[in-house]
Write an enzyme that holds these catalytic residues in place. Structure first.
Site, PDB file in Angstrom:
ATOM      1  N   HIS A  77       0.823  -1.207   0.000  1.00 36.08           N
ATOM      2  CA  HIS A  77       0.000   0.000   0.000  1.00 36.08           C
ATOM      3  C   HIS A  77       0.858   1.258   0.000  1.00 36.08           C
ATOM      4  O   HIS A  77       2.011   1.248   0.417  1.00 36.08           O
ATOM      5  CB  HIS A  77      -0.938  -0.005   1.202  1.00 36.08           C
ATOM      6  CG  HIS A  77      -2.002  -1.047   1.104  1.00 36.08           C
ATOM      7  ND1 HIS A  77      -3.014  -1.171   2.019  1.00 36.08           N
ATOM      8  CD2 HIS A  77      -2.235  -2.026   0.183  1.00 36.08           C
ATOM      9  CE1 HIS A  77      -3.815  -2.150   1.682  1.00 36.08           C
ATOM     10  NE2 HIS A  77      -3.351  -2.699   0.568  1.00 36.08           N
ATOM     11  N   GLU A  79       0.767   3.968   1.841  1.00 35.45           N
ATOM     12  CA  GLU A  79       1.240   4.375   3.165  1.00 35.45           C
ATOM     13  C   GLU A  79       2.431   3.525   3.601  1.00 35.45           C
ATOM     14  O   GLU A  79       3.402   4.030   4.167  1.00 35.45           O
ATOM     15  CB  GLU A  79       0.126   4.237   4.218  1.00 35.45           C
ATOM     16  CG  GLU A  79      -1.128   5.021   3.896  1.00 35.45           C
ATOM     17  CD  GLU A  79      -2.196   4.210   3.182  1.00 35.45           C
ATOM     18  OE1 GLU A  79      -3.383   4.392   3.491  1.00 35.45           O
ATOM     19  OE2 GLU A  79      -1.845   3.391   2.288  1.00 35.45           O
ATOM     20  N   CYS A 105      -6.367   1.474   5.406  1.00 36.11           N
ATOM     21  CA  CYS A 105      -6.919   0.201   5.867  1.00 36.11           C
ATOM     22  C   CYS A 105      -6.349  -0.089   7.264  1.00 36.11           C
ATOM     23  O   CYS A 105      -5.484   0.626   7.758  1.00 36.11           O
ATOM     24  CB  CYS A 105      -6.543  -0.913   4.891  1.00 36.11           C
ATOM     25  SG  CYS A 105      -4.788  -1.359   4.922  1.00 36.11           S
ATOM     26  N   CYS A 108      -2.462  -0.570   7.321  1.00 35.11           N
ATOM     27  CA  CYS A 108      -1.744   0.704   7.230  1.00 35.11           C
ATOM     28  C   CYS A 108      -1.937   1.537   8.490  1.00 35.11           C
ATOM     29  O   CYS A 108      -1.009   2.203   8.949  1.00 35.11           O
ATOM     30  CB  CYS A 108      -2.185   1.479   5.995  1.00 35.11           C
ATOM     31  SG  CYS A 108      -1.625   0.703   4.463  1.00 35.11           S
TER      32      CYS A 108
END
Length: 147
Positions: A77, A79, A105, A108
């Protein structure tokens, strides 16, 4: 009139997301401390591995809905990539803000909490109530971006 800092950094996150190699959702993240960019990240496959653009989307093939079974995905992801980039260069994220084009999410959220991020500015919903609960419990300020 000059745009606000939030607008400025969110525009950069929007630009960063164009580097994404995800077929489902392009996400960009910018970590900022003291009005300086610490790192950026976008979602895509790990270095030296095939991108979803080249091999297709595993999640799409398996019919996995958004927000579920994060482990069944080639991508890291945005992040996570931003945190890894900052750590790789030895830059602290304690007290920083992350600007991200989609609500984080739960995976993260946990990483952002432990990295010391104190504020998240996001633009775009993501179906993960656990992430919101953990961020609130940890005292991370979560702001929905308002253009």
């Amino acid at each position: 009139m000059r745009p606000s800092w939030d607008t400025y950094f969110m525009q950069i996150a929007d630009l960063v997301k164009t580097r994404s190699t995800c077929l489902r959702r392009q996400v960009g993240a910018v970590i900022v401390k003291d009005k300086r960019i610490v790192s950026t990240g976008y979602n895509g496959a790990p270095a030296r591995t095939a991108h979803c653009l080249d091999v297709g989307c595993m999640r799409e093939k398996l019919g996995i809905p958004s927000g579920q079974r994060h482990e069944l995905c080639r991508a890291i992801h945005a992040e996570q990539n931003a945190i890894i980039q900052a750590a790789h260069s030895g830059t602290t994220m304690e007290g920083a803000t992350v600007y991200v084009t989609c609500q984080p999410c739960s995976l993260c959220a946990k990483m952002l909490i432990n990295a010391g991020i104190s504020r998240i500015v996001y633009d775009g919903e993501y179906p993960d109530e656990l992430a919101l609960e953990m961020l609130q419990e940890a005292g991370v300020v979560l702001d929905r971006f308002q253009a």
